[in-house]
Design an enzyme around this catalytic site. Structure first.
Site, PDB file in Angstrom:
ATOM      1  N   HIS A  84       0.956  -1.027   0.130  1.00 14.69           N
ATOM      2  CA  HIS A  84      -0.107  -0.038  -0.040  1.00 14.69           C
ATOM      3  C   HIS A  84       0.820   1.178   0.233  1.00 14.69           C
ATOM      4  O   HIS A  84       1.953   1.216   0.677  1.00 14.69           O
ATOM      5  CB  HIS A  84      -0.939  -0.028   1.261  1.00 14.69           C
ATOM      6  CG  HIS A  84      -1.596   1.270   1.290  1.00 14.69           C
ATOM      7  ND1 HIS A  84      -2.771   1.545   0.653  1.00 14.69           N
ATOM      8  CD2 HIS A  84      -1.448   2.462   2.100  1.00 14.69           C
ATOM      9  CE1 HIS A  84      -3.319   2.727   1.024  1.00 14.69           C
ATOM     10  NE2 HIS A  84      -2.504   3.241   1.898  1.00 14.69           N
ATOM     11  N   ASP A 172     -15.554   1.722   6.891  1.00 18.18           N
ATOM     12  CA  ASP A 172     -14.457   2.661   6.683  1.00 18.18           C
ATOM     13  C   ASP A 172     -15.136   3.685   5.799  1.00 18.18           C
ATOM     14  O   ASP A 172     -14.927   4.870   6.050  1.00 18.18           O
ATOM     15  CB  ASP A 172     -13.099   2.009   6.414  1.00 18.18           C
ATOM     16  CG  ASP A 172     -12.202   3.243   5.854  1.00 18.18           C
ATOM     17  OD1 ASP A 172     -11.888   3.875   6.631  1.00 18.18           O
ATOM     18  OD2 ASP A 172     -12.013   3.377   4.630  1.00 18.18           O
ATOM     19  N   ARG A 179     -15.623  11.619   8.636  1.00 21.01           N
ATOM     20  CA  ARG A 179     -14.239  12.528   8.968  1.00 21.01           C
ATOM     21  C   ARG A 179     -13.949  13.393   7.808  1.00 21.01           C
ATOM     22  O   ARG A 179     -13.484  14.608   8.437  1.00 21.01           O
ATOM     23  CB  ARG A 179     -13.063  11.565   8.953  1.00 21.01           C
ATOM     24  CG  ARG A 179     -13.316  10.514  10.349  1.00 21.01           C
ATOM     25  CD  ARG A 179     -11.920   9.245   9.938  1.00 21.01           C
ATOM     26  NE  ARG A 179     -10.725   9.816   9.978  1.00 21.01           N
ATOM     27  CZ  ARG A 179      -9.877   9.160   9.094  1.00 21.01           C
ATOM     28  NH1 ARG A 179     -10.157   8.003   8.522  1.00 21.01           N
ATOM     29  NH2 ARG A 179      -8.573   9.446   8.836  1.00 21.01           N
ATOM     30  N   SER A 194      -8.255   3.235   9.081  1.00 19.09           N
ATOM     31  CA  SER A 194      -8.832   3.313   7.904  1.00 19.09           C
ATOM     32  C   SER A 194      -7.983   2.430   6.910  1.00 19.09           C
ATOM     33  O   SER A 194      -8.565   1.697   6.097  1.00 19.09           O
ATOM     34  CB  SER A 194      -9.029   4.808   7.614  1.00 19.09           C
ATOM     35  OG  SER A 194      -9.171   4.820   6.492  1.00 19.09           O
ATOM     36  N   LYS A 198      -8.817  -1.802   5.510  1.00 14.66           N
ATOM     37  CA  LYS A 198      -8.994  -2.147   4.223  1.00 14.66           C
ATOM     38  C   LYS A 198      -7.844  -3.292   3.538  1.00 14.66           C
ATOM     39  O   LYS A 198      -8.173  -4.201   2.885  1.00 14.66           O
ATOM     40  CB  LYS A 198      -8.960  -1.084   3.091  1.00 14.66           C
ATOM     41  CG  LYS A 198     -10.133  -0.117   3.375  1.00 14.66           C
ATOM     42  CD  LYS A 198     -10.160   1.199   2.633  1.00 14.66           C
ATOM     43  CE  LYS A 198      -9.465   2.048   3.351  1.00 14.66           C
ATOM     44  NZ  LYS A 198      -9.525   3.567   2.974  1.00 14.66           N
TER      45      LYS A 198
HETATM   46  N1  URA Z   1      -6.329   7.230   3.440  1.00 11.53           N
HETATM   47  C1  URA Z   1      -7.462   6.474   4.081  1.00 11.53           C
HETATM   48  O1  URA Z   1      -7.608   5.416   3.306  1.00 11.53           O
HETATM   49  N2  URA Z   1      -7.877   6.618   5.119  1.00 11.53           N
HETATM   50  C2  URA Z   1      -7.431   7.735   5.822  1.00 11.53           C
HETATM   51  O2  URA Z   1      -7.696   7.827   6.769  1.00 11.53           O
HETATM   52  C3  URA Z   1      -6.252   8.443   5.133  1.00 11.53           C
HETATM   53  C4  URA Z   1      -5.956   8.229   3.744  1.00 11.53           C
END
Ligand code: URA
Length: 448
Positions: A84, A172, A179, A194, A198
């Site tokens: 990632h 999320d 958020r 977050s 994922k």
């Molecule tokens: N990218 C995400 O997927 N989540 C976050 O909280 C910040 C960046």
């Protein structure tokens, strides 16, 4: 024990740590509607100010991960790994990396995102590849596979790249949207939960995080990036995964090509054993670490050497060809990318106005110029133009002579090309011969 959301919000507001059951209760409640938006917003703000312990962060991540489908690859007879990136400008590494790692025998089930703001997204880059589509209707590279098809493709090909599905980490999706409008994005535990929820729901046993640092990155300073990286590694390891974070420079763009189809062109160069040195080095480092974590390379150096070999001997390119074909793209993109991919009608060059050395080239400003050309989005619902972007002929620190092309602007029309050209002229400086720009090292730190 029966929880009440208001008491948990108050506990967090007053700086107390919550237990796992309390965090589960909040996330489950938020998903089923019994905890309303306003309570989750208050909880996010309390977390923003008070932070979370490493245990709380891992529990939050775990609860979010379990809010939807969780994939499992234990039935496969090969290991799986994923990477990632926290996002940047010119960061096309997922394309050559996924193919090279799969060519080395490790499965890469990669669920990626779209570009937003000045950063690009893997899905947009892949979707710039035209072709018959998986249904033969001409839709090109298709990233909208069902989870069943995704699992079948990873089983057969060892690699597939798709977008988020509605039932992967629904907690999320809901929390991030909240958020975004309550000024609570910039909280380390919330970011960690977050991103990692994922990635963990995707099920890969091994994960390498590319945490970008610099003006074009989410984390502007090395200290901020190190804190985020350490928290992500801790949380992932507490959830039973092998995780390494590598901090890499994003004070200048990565590689030479910025823009969707243009980044596919650079990816094909890398897959042919060519391409810019920095993109190749990042591909080899991240891929080498994925092979090491997955147990197919005894150490990082040998992992990197195997990735370099896959890029040089054509096996990574063959894997990418198969990947493109399986997703409905035209596999000839690996033979003649410039002919197959969409092309911008206007291409103008910015030439060096004197002899010198290319100075710093600010990644954020370059990302914004490419968004204005149409390569990126300001809002989630914006359309992008797959053909436009920038191609650098010289990088910071390169010696150039007067008249040499520094950058080509690929634009939809003359007017936007001219605007981009004058913006670029302001962003690129030429230093006197013998001077060198102050740059972050490409590899800044590694956190295990
Ligand atoms: N990218 C995400 O997927 N989540 C976050 O909280 C910040 C960046």
């Amino acid at each position: 024990m029966q929880h009440r959301a208001v008491e948990l919000i108050a506990a967090k507001r007053d700086g107390h740590a919550l237990d796992q059951a309390a965090i589960d209760f909040l996330i489950r409640g938020y998903c089923d509607g019994s905890v309303p938006d306003y309570q989750m917003a208050a909880f996010a703000m309390a977390t923003f100010f008070q932070g979370m312990t490493a245990d709380e962060t891992a529990w939050l991540l775990d609860a979010m991960q379990r809010s939807g489908d969780v994939l499992n690859w234990d039935h496969l007879d090969f290991p799986t790994a994923d990477k990632h990136s926290t996002g940047g400008v010119g960061d096309k590494i997922s394309l050559p990396l996924a193919a090279a790692v799969a060519a080395c025998g490790v499965g890469v089930p990669m669920i990626s995102g779209r570009g937003l703001g000045h950063t690009g997204g893997t899905l947009d880059k892949l979707e710039s590849i035209p072709g018959p589509g998986r249904d033969g209707k001409g839709g090109g590279f298709d990233v909208r596979l069902s989870l069943d098809d995704f699992q079948t493709m990873v089983g057969e090909l060892r690699v597939s790249l798709i977008g988020q599905t509605p039932n992967l980490c629904p907690a999320d999706r809901k929390m991030y949207a909240l958020r975004d409008v309550t000024a609570t994005v910039e909280s380390i535990p919330l970011i960690v939960a977050s991103i990692m929820s994922k990635k963990l729901a995707e099920g890969a046993g091994n994960l390498v995080l590319d945490v970008k640092v610099g003006s074009g990155a989410f984390m502007r300073t090395v200290e901020q990036a190190r804190t985020l990286a350490q928290a992500m590694v801790d949380a992932g390891q507490r959830c039973g995964r092998n995780v390494t974070a590598i901090l890499t420079a994003m004070d200048r763009p990565l590689g030479t090509h910025i823009g969707n189809a243009l980044e596919v062109i650079e990816s094909v160069q890398l897959l042919r054993g060519e391409g810019p040195a920095d993109s190749r080095a990042v591909t080899c480092r991240l891929g080498g670490e994925m092979l090491r974590l997955a147990g197919v390379a005894p150490d990082l150096a040998q992992g990197e050497a195997r990735i370099a070999q896959a890029l040089d001997d054509g096996t990574a390119l063959a894997k990418f060809r198969a990947l493109v074909e399986a997703h409905g793209g035209d596999p000839r993109v690996v033979d003649a990318p410039e002919e197959i991919l969409p092309k911008a009608p206007v291409v103008l060059a910015l030439e060096a106005w004197t002899d010198g050395v290319v100075g710093t080239v600010d990644a954020l400003q370059i990302g914004l110029i490419s968004v204005r050309l149409g390569a990126g989005r300001n809002r989630k619902e914006d359309d992008i133009d797959p053909a436009v972007g920038l191609v650098f002929g010289a990088k910071p620190g390169d010696v150039v002579i007067s008249g040499q092309p520094l950058c080509w602007v690929h634009a939809a029309d003359e007017r936007t090309a001219e605007v981009a050209l004058s913006a670029l002229r302001r962003e690129i400086s030429l230093l006197a011969p013998g001077q060198s720009p102050e740059l972050l090292p490409l590899f800044i730190d590694t956190i295990y």
